[in-house]
Scaffold this motif. Sequence first.
Motif, PDB file in Angstrom:
ATOM      1  N   SER A  45      -7.447  -3.476   0.671  1.00 44.66           N
ATOM      2  CA  SER A  45      -8.334  -2.909   1.681  1.00 44.66           C
ATOM      3  C   SER A  45      -9.335  -3.954   2.180  1.00 44.66           C
ATOM      4  N   ASP A 100      -7.604  -6.482   4.373  1.00 46.76           N
ATOM      5  CA  ASP A 100      -7.342  -5.887   5.686  1.00 46.76           C
ATOM      6  C   ASP A 100      -8.602  -5.934   6.542  1.00 46.76           C
ATOM      7  N   LYS A 101      -9.730  -5.569   5.955  1.00 46.71           N
ATOM      8  CA  LYS A 101     -11.007  -5.618   6.691  1.00 46.71           C
ATOM      9  C   LYS A 101     -11.360  -7.052   7.067  1.00 46.71           C
ATOM     10  N   GLN A 155       0.821  -1.212   0.000  1.00 42.85           N
ATOM     11  CA  GLN A 155       0.000   0.000   0.000  1.00 42.85           C
ATOM     12  C   GLN A 155       0.854   1.261   0.000  1.00 42.85           C
ATOM     13  N   GLU A 159      -5.771  -1.713  -4.863  1.00 37.26           N
ATOM     14  CA  GLU A 159      -6.098  -0.970  -3.650  1.00 37.26           C
ATOM     15  C   GLU A 159      -7.327  -1.562  -2.958  1.00 37.26           C
ATOM     16  N   LYS A 160      -8.358  -1.893  -3.737  1.00 38.92           N
ATOM     17  CA  LYS A 160      -9.585  -2.462  -3.183  1.00 38.92           C
ATOM     18  C   LYS A 160      -9.329  -3.838  -2.592  1.00 38.92           C
TER      19      LYS A 160
END
Length: 102
Positions: free
Chosen positions: A75, A78-79, A25, A71-72
């Motif tokens: 992310s 990570d969630k 990231q 990026e998505k």
Amino acid sequence: SGGDNSDGSKNSTGDAARETMTNLQERLPEQFEMITLTLKAKPLLEGPSGPYIVVALQECGRMNVLLKEIEKSLSDLDKGLKGQLNMSQEMEDLLTALKINQ
């Protein structure tokens, strides 16, 4: 980072994946400003290099799609690791790839 619970293999795997995710990231470049690029390229489209300019603009657009997806995905993973999203098969696959450094 999160807790320092190193006795759980799942947690240490998550920590290693988070470290790789953070690294990715941080190195992920910004998306191209397509409006600005198009405006700057407009006068060049008339010249002999016009077809090359068109290809370059198309590639910038494709790169933006790729950057947005990376990026998505990072992310979402990570969630998922934080328990904010259910882990999908794609997220599990990405976690596995990050663990083996692919």
